[in-house]
Design an enzyme around this catalytic site. Structure first.
Site, PDB file in Angstrom:
ATOM      1  N   SER A  46      50.561  14.532 -80.262  1.00 24.50           N
ATOM      2  CA  SER A  46      51.065  13.334 -79.594  1.00 24.50           C
ATOM      3  C   SER A  46      50.208  12.118 -79.937  1.00 24.50           C
ATOM      4  O   SER A  46      50.741  11.026 -80.151  1.00 24.50           O
ATOM      5  CB  SER A  46      51.131  13.544 -78.078  1.00 24.50           C
ATOM      6  OG  SER A  46      49.888  13.977 -77.567  1.00 24.50           O
ATOM      7  N   GLU A  47      48.883  12.280 -80.005  1.00 21.27           N
ATOM      8  CA  GLU A  47      48.010  11.199 -80.461  1.00 21.27           C
ATOM      9  C   GLU A  47      46.842  11.757 -81.257  1.00 21.27           C
ATOM     10  O   GLU A  47      46.375  12.887 -80.997  1.00 21.27           O
ATOM     11  CB  GLU A  47      47.446  10.374 -79.291  1.00 21.27           C
ATOM     12  CG  GLU A  47      48.398   9.344 -78.727  1.00 21.27           C
ATOM     13  CD  GLU A  47      49.259   9.887 -77.615  1.00 21.27           C
ATOM     14  OE1 GLU A  47      50.181   9.182 -77.164  1.00 21.27           O
ATOM     15  OE2 GLU A  47      49.014  11.038 -77.187  1.00 21.27           O
ATOM     16  N   THR A  48      46.378  10.949 -82.207  1.00 18.50           N
ATOM     17  CA  THR A  48      45.136  11.233 -82.938  1.00 18.50           C
ATOM     18  C   THR A  48      44.226  10.021 -82.792  1.00 18.50           C
ATOM     19  O   THR A  48      44.661   8.877 -82.946  1.00 18.50           O
ATOM     20  CB  THR A  48      45.414  11.518 -84.419  1.00 18.50           C
ATOM     21  OG1 THR A  48      46.212  12.711 -84.522  1.00 18.50           O
ATOM     22  CG2 THR A  48      44.118  11.723 -85.200  1.00 18.50           C
ATOM     23  N   HIS A  77      44.323  10.981 -72.841  1.00 17.84           N
ATOM     24  CA  HIS A  77      43.887  12.339 -73.181  1.00 17.84           C
ATOM     25  C   HIS A  77      43.112  12.368 -74.485  1.00 17.84           C
ATOM     26  O   HIS A  77      42.171  13.158 -74.648  1.00 17.84           O
ATOM     27  CB  HIS A  77      45.080  13.312 -73.210  1.00 17.84           C
ATOM     28  CG  HIS A  77      45.786  13.444 -74.506  1.00 17.84           C
ATOM     29  ND1 HIS A  77      46.780  12.575 -74.904  1.00 17.84           N
ATOM     30  CD2 HIS A  77      45.648  14.339 -75.523  1.00 17.84           C
ATOM     31  CE1 HIS A  77      47.227  12.946 -76.098  1.00 17.84           C
ATOM     32  NE2 HIS A  77      46.548  14.005 -76.495  1.00 17.84           N
TER      33      HIS A  77
END
Length: 303
Positions: A46-48, A77
């Site tokens: 979902s995110e890096t 997160h």
């Protein structure tokens, strides 16, 4: 080919394969924005988060966040995942009691909570919360997120909440209704893009978890994520909303947990701490994390 160190870190959990997995690239100072986006798409989380030297002397690192489709200003997160990684593998928790990230929305300090000589949790202080109204009809919103109108808890207002990104906060009567919601992703994406909304966050006080005050689910098709398992930014915005809308008392501090991720098989727990300075709410969000993958991504040298 050039090797880039990468990590997968599961945030808001103390068990592997729970919570929300973020990619972390600790040494991104020589990676272009184009390659950051390509790496985020390749990792398909979902995110890096990408770390580089800060522009401000008040921060330890600059951090940028990419979904598989776009850069976003803040991600809770991924911040927890990065702080945990730096605190353990990077040994920052043995050197100082906090780490400060420079983000697109300002400085985000993260405190290391140590217990019995080991890192128990990392707690980030988010920027000042805001709320505002949204004019979309209740029936439309219920339709977009796959709820019946009667599922909405009308004792609490639907609002947009902010601690770095705008989140659409929708109160729901029961956890069962939240778990059974099947959003119309394309319609929700179009709606949220038109209102500059990062995610849609369903919440209920019917958590059914012994040590959790609330239960939530989060949909983020506007930034390329159908469902985000456990969200620090959205739950931080929710905490601010609870105070600013008078649902929780502004006359005292609050500490509680939020459960999320159970519906998608990645249960997690988000720690919330709300305090006040000069009557303004200070929102702190945190939890534990578990690194699950450490490796090297091979990419062509940038020209």
């Amino acid at each position: 080919m050039k090797g880039i160190n990468i990590y997968h870190v599961d945030a808001f959990t103390d068990k592997p394969f729970g919570g929300n997995s973020a990619g972390v690239v600790p040494n991104a100072e020589f990676i272009s924005c184009v390659h950051m986006q390509s790496i985020a798409k390749e990792l398909n989380l979902s995110e890096t988060a990408f770390l580089m030297p800060p522009q401000s002397t008040a921060a330890d690192f600059r951090i940028r966040y990419f979904t598989p489709s776009s850069e976003i200003d803040f991600c809770g997160h991924a911040t927890v995942a990065t702080a945990w990684l730096m605190g353990t593998i990077g040994e920052w928790a043995t050197k100082k009691n906090m780490i400060t990230f420079e983000t697109n929305i300002g400085h985000v300090p993260v405190k290391f909570e140590i217990k019995e000589n080991s890192l128990r949790s990392v707690i980030m202080t988010q920027i000042e919360p805001k709320v505002k109204k949204i004019d979309t009809a209740l029936v439309e919103l219920a339709n977009y997120v796959g709820l019946k109108k009667d599922d909405i808890e009308t004792d609490y207002p639907i609002r947009l909440g902010f601690t770095g990104n705008w989140h659409l906060l929708i109160p729901v009567k029961t956890r069962k209704a939240i778990d059974e919601a099947i959003p119309q992703i394309d319609k929700l994406k179009k709606h949220n893009k038109s209102h500059n909304i990062c995610t849609t966050h369903l919440f209920t006080f019917d958590s059914q978890e012994e040590d959790c005050l609330l239960y939530t689910r989060d949909f983020a098709p506007a930034v390329g994520i159908p469902e985000d398992p456990v969200t620090g930014a959205a739950n931080g915005a929710l905490a601010g909303y609870l105070i600013l809308e008078g649902i929780l008392s502004a006359a005292e501090a609050h500490t509680f947990n939020i459960a999320q991720g159970h519906k998608v098989g990645r249960p997690g727990k988000v720690e919330i701490i709300i305090s006040f300075i000069d009557h303004k709410p200070i929102i702190k969000v945190g939890g534990s994390a578990v690194p699950t993958i450490a490796g090297t991504l091979l990419v062509e040298e940038e020209k």
